[in-house]
Write an enzyme that holds these catalytic residues in place. Structure first.
Site, PDB file in Angstrom:
ATOM      1  N   HIS A 179      -4.884   3.966   7.190  1.00  0.00           N
ATOM      2  CA  HIS A 179      -4.516   5.245   6.407  1.00  0.00           C
ATOM      3  C   HIS A 179      -2.936   5.284   7.126  1.00  0.00           C
ATOM      4  O   HIS A 179      -2.457   6.302   6.947  1.00  0.00           O
ATOM      5  CB  HIS A 179      -5.642   5.493   7.063  1.00  0.00           C
ATOM      6  CG  HIS A 179      -6.637   6.295   6.238  1.00  0.00           C
ATOM      7  ND1 HIS A 179      -6.930   5.429   4.991  1.00  0.00           N
ATOM      8  CD2 HIS A 179      -7.825   5.769   6.910  1.00  0.00           C
ATOM      9  CE1 HIS A 179      -7.988   5.561   4.566  1.00  0.00           C
ATOM     10  NE2 HIS A 179      -9.088   6.183   6.213  1.00  0.00           N
TER      11      HIS A 179
ATOM     12  N   GLU B 156       1.075   5.238   0.847  1.00  0.00           N
ATOM     13  CA  GLU B 156       0.085   6.258   1.078  1.00  0.00           C
ATOM     14  C   GLU B 156       0.673   7.745   0.584  1.00  0.00           C
ATOM     15  O   GLU B 156       2.001   7.979  -0.070  1.00  0.00           O
ATOM     16  CB  GLU B 156       0.242   6.948   2.369  1.00  0.00           C
ATOM     17  CG  GLU B 156      -0.185   6.229   3.653  1.00  0.00           C
ATOM     18  CD  GLU B 156      -1.842   6.123   3.844  1.00  0.00           C
ATOM     19  OE1 GLU B 156      -2.456   7.398   2.852  1.00  0.00           O
ATOM     20  OE2 GLU B 156      -3.083   4.972   3.442  1.00  0.00           O
TER      21      GLU B 156
ATOM     22  N   ASP C 106      -2.585  -0.370   6.774  1.00  0.00           N
ATOM     23  CA  ASP C 106      -3.157  -1.117   5.623  1.00  0.00           C
ATOM     24  C   ASP C 106      -2.863  -2.166   4.787  1.00  0.00           C
ATOM     25  O   ASP C 106      -3.441  -2.999   4.045  1.00  0.00           O
ATOM     26  CB  ASP C 106      -3.384   0.045   3.772  1.00  0.00           C
ATOM     27  CG  ASP C 106      -4.884   1.166   4.939  1.00  0.00           C
ATOM     28  OD1 ASP C 106      -5.397   1.246   6.178  1.00  0.00           O
ATOM     29  OD2 ASP C 106      -4.773   2.156   4.536  1.00  0.00           O
TER      30      ASP C 106
ATOM     31  N   ASP D 164       1.058  -1.182   0.318  1.00  0.00           N
ATOM     32  CA  ASP D 164      -0.386  -0.009  -0.134  1.00  0.00           C
ATOM     33  C   ASP D 164       0.667   1.347  -0.081  1.00  0.00           C
ATOM     34  O   ASP D 164       1.785   1.374   0.617  1.00  0.00           O
ATOM     35  CB  ASP D 164      -1.034  -0.564   1.132  1.00  0.00           C
ATOM     36  CG  ASP D 164      -2.431   1.594   1.255  1.00  0.00           C
ATOM     37  OD1 ASP D 164      -3.045   1.617   0.186  1.00  0.00           O
ATOM     38  OD2 ASP D 164      -1.788   2.301   1.835  1.00  0.00           O
TER      39      ASP D 164
END
Length: 222
Positions: free
Chosen positions: A181, A40, A186, A38
């Site tokens: 988040h 961000e 995640d 994942d």
């Protein structure tokens, strides 16, 4: 800047990454290494926004290997206070951060030729590819799976036209939403969702690894 931009004499780390794809391997579902990851980011615009952090964890034989994980924070040239409220990553702070090029080098070294898995994978892969483009390098070579699409292969999916969020899949599988988040959080949650999806599919029928990639509606798969 990067010398290979002009001469296409790619650096050793990229050649090392490519070398993992040279030998053709017979993929078995139980033996394949999946890297669930994942990102961000500062926002949702592929060309303008930047990756702030990358989290990754591997799954083999439907077993998560916490020791085989990666967590990177990237130095920020751009700062978006609105998205910072979501992921909590500040421009400065005490977290150790690396340059975006170094982060990509470490990410490539970690994933090798593994199958990448992400929720709504198109965005995460596109962000990495845009970073590679800025470095004068080609796109990722790995096969990619999207848990949002994989979920539609299960008998638990009640609406195959719906775009399921990660939070909704957590509710389906009764998972706690700890560390949502954050890239690592995640990635961890997505890995659990991925394993539960695979378990649900294989419980209903015998499948091969190729079955995971077959989809009549390929939107969202790369």
């Amino acid at each position: 800047m990067f010398n290979w931009l002009q001469h296409k004499n790619y650096p050793s780390f990229w050649n090392a990454y490519l070398s993992h794809f040279k030998a053709k391997k017979k993929m078995e579902l139980a033996m394949a290494r999946f890297v669930i990851f994942d990102t961000e980011t500062t926002g949702l615009t592929i060309k303008e926004d930047r990756i702030l952090s990358i989290g990754a964890i591997s799954v083999t034989g439907n077993t998560m290997d916490v020791a085989d994980s990666l967590e990177l924070y990237i130095k920020q040239d751009r700062f978006n206070p609105k998205t910072a409220e979501i992921h909590g990553i500040l421009k400065d702070g005490n977290i150790k951060k690396v340059d975006e090029s170094e982060a990509i080098i470490q990410f490539l070294n970690h994933i090798k030729d593994s199958i990448l898995v992400a929720h709504h994978a198109t965005f995460d892969v596109a962000m990495v590819n845009e970073n590679l483009k800025r470095m004068g390098l080609p796109k990722l070579k790995n096969k990619v799976l999207d848990t949002g699409i994989l979920f539609k292969k299960t008998n638990l999916c009640l609406n195959r036209d719906k775009l399921y969020t990660l939070d909704e899949l957590c509710d389906v599988f009764h998972l706690k939403k700890h560390d949502r988040h954050t890239a690592s959080g995640d990635a961890y949650i997505t890995a659990i969702v991925f394993m539960k999806i695979i378990a649900s599919i294989t419980e209903a029928r015998k499948i091969s690894i190729q079955d995971l990639f077959f989809n009549s509606n390929r939107r969202g798969l790369l």
